[in-house]
Scaffold this active site. Structure first.
Site: not given
Ligand code: AQP
Length: 339
Positions: A115, A201, A204
């Site tokens: 990040k 991956k 969001k």
């Molecule tokens: N692509 C993925 N595949 C499997 N699991 C995933 N998780 C996130 N992306 C995937 C799991 O979802 C839970 C919540 O995630 P989060 O929103 O708290 O954090 P994140 O990993 O930062 O999710 P994003 O979508 O990638 O958000 P942004 O883009 O805002 O950083 C966690 O258990 C995560 O493992």
């Protein structure tokens, strides 16, 4: 059995969040109840401050995330569902753990490296210390099971290191304060990848809406996104080794396998030899079927601000109560004098 996990209200939850984490929230809330334990699911709104954000959007996203989780089957009567901002013990415990966490440990976190990219100096301190808040989130409730996607495994290991060091440094050998949490990672869908690039991956924060299926997408949007998903020109292989070097094909097969509960080998046995032109509509239909009831329930819930706020307030009151003993014990172990 103490189940604890969080999700950031930083946008619309997507299929990766669902298959990687939310499905397990629902499964474990029932297992915890049957075992006489508790399940805590929180909206990580304090974590959301680690990157640039719009305050008005954060408020809207927080309520929408509650509606989505409930629509997916997280039951506020079984699960303690709340947001961090209403439970100050998360931030307090993070500060106490900041004395235990080491710079070197945080510097090794791949999420921080990914990040921050080349601009480490320009990042917020919150992004760097994000894993310490995450450790506080789970240690506060003496979590035993932490349902997360694979991307969070390293942070969970760090939480264990922090807990272990704190126990060693400040607790008698026979009375450690913190339980070492175990990650609970789904074998089949631990990492769902972007529909535009099978090597990153699904996320969001990806600027392209076409990279992800949002849980609130309608049927037409889902079919369109699957139809446009990046693939290669080869037909599907009949065996798993034929997916090597084909990240996008593997991702679509993984999604279908997780949705239907069929093994990858069985899916390839069924569709091997076919082109994506035949497989994509099958995958799209399976997604539409699974997401249709979630979507309908979300639409019913999303505008009832009063009901959503009441769920969070009730959950937060319970979470505050459950967090007090550990927080008090942490202050005491550190020798801090409090009234
Ligand atoms: N692509 C993925 N595949 C499997 N699991 C995933 N998780 C996130 N992306 C995937 C799991 O979802 C839970 C919540 O995630 P989060 O929103 O708290 O954090 P994140 O990993 O930062 O999710 P994003 O979508 O990638 O958000 P942004 O883009 O805002 O950083 C966690 O258990 C995560 O493992």
């Amino acid at each position: 059995m103490r189940v604890v996990s969080g999700i950031q209200p930083t946008g619309k939850p997507h299929l990766g969040n669902y298959l990687g984490a939310i499905v397990n929230y629902v499964k474990l809330q029932d297992e915890a109840q049957a075992a006489g334990g508790e399940c805590f699911i929180f909206l990580a709104d304090l974590h959301a401050l680690s990157q640039a954000h719009d305050p008005a959007e954060l408020t809207v996203n927080t309520r929408e995330m509650v509606a989505t989780l409930v629509a997916c089957g997280v039951d506020p009567m079984k699960t303690i569902l709340f947001n961090q901002a209403q439970v100050p013990a998360h931030a307090e415990l993070q500060w106490l753990l900041n004395g235990t966490a080491r710079m070197g440990w945080l510097n090794r976190m791949t999420q921080w490296k990914d990040k921050a990219g080349k601009n480490r100096e320009g990042q917020s301190i919150a992004l760097f210390t994000y894993p310490v808040l995450q450790a506080a989130d789970v240690l506060l409730y003496q979590a035993t099971h932490v349902p997360v996607g694979e991307d969070q495994k390293q942070h969970l290991e760090l939480a264990r290191d922090i807990a272990q060091k704190f126990n060693n440094d400040f607790c008698p050998e026979d009375a450690p304060l913190f339980t070492l949490p175990e990650p609970y990672i789904p074998p089949a869908a631990a990492r769902i990848m972007s529909l535009r690039d099978g090597t990153v991956k699904m996320s969001k924060s990806d600027p392209s809406e076409m990279s992800r299926i949002s849980l609130t997408d309608d049927a037409d949007t889902i079919m369109k996104k699957i139809k446009k998903a990046k693939t290669d020109a080869e037909p599907l292989p009949s065996e798993e080794k034929g997916l090597e070097g084909r990240a996008e094909a593997r991702n679509l097969i993984t999604i279908y396998s997780a949705l239907t509960g069929k093994s990858v080998a069985d899916v390839l046995g069924e569709y091997g030899g076919q082109g994506f032109g035949g497989f994509k509509p099958v995958l799209g239909e399976a997604l539409v079927e699974i997401l249709r009831p979630i979507n309908a329930r979300f639409m019913e819930l999303k505008d009832d601000q009063e009901a959503l706020d009441a769920i969070l307030a009730r959950g937060a009151a319970k979470a505050r109560e459950h967090g007090i003993p550990t927080l008090d014990a942490a202050y005491k172990a550190l020798g801090l004098v409090r009234g």
